[in-house]
Design an enzyme around this catalytic site. Structure first.
Site, PDB file in Angstrom:
ATOM      1  N   ASP A   1     -17.460   3.879   3.698  1.00 43.80           N
ATOM      2  CA  ASP A   1     -17.153   5.119   3.391  1.00 43.80           C
ATOM      3  C   ASP A   1     -18.597   5.822   3.415  1.00 43.80           C
ATOM      4  OD1 ASP A   1     -15.752   7.139   2.899  1.00 43.80           O
ATOM      5  OD2 ASP A   1     -15.741   7.190   0.714  1.00 43.80           O
TER       6      ASP A   1
ATOM      7  N   CYS B   1       7.010   0.222   5.112  1.00 46.84           N
ATOM      8  CA  CYS B   1       7.471   1.334   4.346  1.00 46.84           C
ATOM      9  C   CYS B   1       8.933   1.833   4.543  1.00 46.84           C
ATOM     10  CB  CYS B   1       6.728   2.610   4.556  1.00 46.84           C
ATOM     11  SG  CYS B   1       4.977   2.698   4.159  1.00 46.84           S
TER      12      CYS B   1
ATOM     13  N   CYS C   1       3.968  13.553  -4.526  1.00 50.24           N
ATOM     14  CA  CYS C   1       2.656  14.408  -4.400  1.00 50.24           C
ATOM     15  C   CYS C   1       2.826  15.865  -5.239  1.00 50.24           C
ATOM     16  CB  CYS C   1       2.157  14.478  -2.917  1.00 50.24           C
ATOM     17  SG  CYS C   1       0.655  15.480  -2.961  1.00 50.24           S
TER      18      CYS C   1
ATOM     19  N   CYS D   1       4.039   4.082  -5.363  1.00 50.40           N
ATOM     20  CA  CYS D   1       4.295   2.979  -4.286  1.00 50.40           C
ATOM     21  C   CYS D   1       4.668   1.556  -4.873  1.00 50.40           C
ATOM     22  CB  CYS D   1       3.150   2.803  -3.560  1.00 50.40           C
ATOM     23  SG  CYS D   1       3.334   1.631  -2.048  1.00 50.40           S
TER      24      CYS D   1
END
Length: 355
Positions: A142, A196, A206, A256
């Site tokens: 990152d 998914c 969210c 999730c």
């Protein structure tokens, strides 16, 4: 086959000794990802992360970033603290219902992952060098224009979930990614298929509706972006949705279903530091700059600085006031005349709160 390649087998064994949970290999042709990246940038979804646009297509061209690169070794490292309980997802969701309690994203409660992964990736590269001799390489965590999730999914680390994070059937998404760009041709790992299905839990949960479509995130609305990457004033319309999240947001991962398989880290580095799991907002808001620097030494939190830290907590205290928690008022009044205009603005907004 990658599994039967002698060098890759040795790399996998060395990586496991260093605390990595999985190794993959992919090539450098990411051309098919360029149009999606360009569209995302054109829509302005990267917000203030100007480095995203500055590097342009280099993110999708590893051999331009590091000339001579032929293969990319990807590495995955689990980060759930070793003491994490089996019902950790429910426990974290419950914290959202306690407005006076500060929530720091799970990944940030321990040591800075940049330091941990970069050091261990370099040790892995050194082991490879001892085996094959001098070779061209560069490690990333990152830390440069690298399409980490794209490389990870192409190298079999998992698939891109609808929240844009990489998901694995046996490990969920609670892991860090790192890469070693190498000038050696290695056999590629097989990508895995997506699982998914019709689930849209991450999109629905969210708080700010930042996931505008499957695999499409508007970072400008993301609480992780707002509390970490964004340097200025947080948009007023998004502040109430931040709740008591002061550094990052885990909601799309908490909901999730695949994260019931998330694995605990084998390393003490990611164990939660004392005072970063459920501390009172008022306690953290009272930290002086010296205390902030001392308590966050070696932590990823330190990178946002004391000013943004206070900005974020001011918003959370304002939301606590809105929830009827009058104890949030006194710490806000104590910072009303703060030297920073940014802090003062957010404190003033917070004090206007009414249950």
């Amino acid at each position: 086959m990658i599994g039967s390649h002698p060098l890759v087998s040795r790399i996998r064994a060395w990586a496991q000794e260093l605390g990595f949970s999985q190794i993959g290999v992919t090539g450098v042709d990411l051309s098919s990802a360029e149009s999606g990246l360009a569209q995302w940038l054109a829509q302005g979804f990267h917000g203030d992360m100007h480095y995203m646009a500055a590097h342009g297509t280099r993110r999708a061209r590893p051999a331009e970033l590091v000339p001579g690169t032929v293969s990319v070794i990807t590495a995955r490292m689990d980060y759930l603290p070793r003491a994490t309980s089996d019902d950790w997802q429910a426990i974290e969701f419950e914290r959202l219902q306690r407005p006076g309690e500060a929530i720091v994203s799970l990944y940030a409660r321990g040591r800075d992952y940049h330091k941990v992964l970069r050091s261990r990736l370099q040790k892995l590269a050194d082991r490879i060098g001892e085996d094959v001799g001098t070779f061209g390489h560069r490690v990333f965590t990152d830390s440069a224009p690298v399409l980490e999730a794209e490389l990870a999914s192409r190298s079999g680390q998992g698939w891109r979930g609808k929240h844009t994070l990489v998901l694995d059937r046996e490990a969920g998404s609670m892991f860090f990614l790192g890469e070693i760009y190498v000038d050696m041709a290695l056999p590629h790992s097989e990508p895995v298929s997506a699982h998914c299905g019709s689930c849209s839990a991450c999109i629905d949960v969210c708080p700010t509706q930042a996931i505008v479509a499957p695999q499409r995130l508007d970072a400008r609305r993301c609480i992780s972006y707002l509390t970490i990457e964004h340097a200025g004033s947080i948009p007023v319309e998004l502040r109430p949705a931040m709740g008591n999240r002061i550094y990052g947001c885990d909601d799309c991962q908490l909901i999730c279903p695949w994260n019931k398989f998330a694995r605990k880290s084998t390393l003490p580095d990611f164990d939660a530091r004392e005072g970063l799991t459920g501390p009172p907002l008022a306690t953290l808001f009272a930290w002086s700059e010296d205390e902030f620097l001392r308590f966050t030494e070696g932590s990823p939190i330190r990178r946002i600085g004391h000013e943004r830290w206070l900005r974020n907590i001011a918003v959370a205290l304002g939301n606590a006031l809105r929830a009827g928690n009058e104890e949030a008022r006194a710490p806000l009044l104590a910072r009303r005349e703060h030297a920073s205009a940014l802090v003062r603005e957010h404190v003033a907004w917070a004090l206007e709160a009414r249950p």
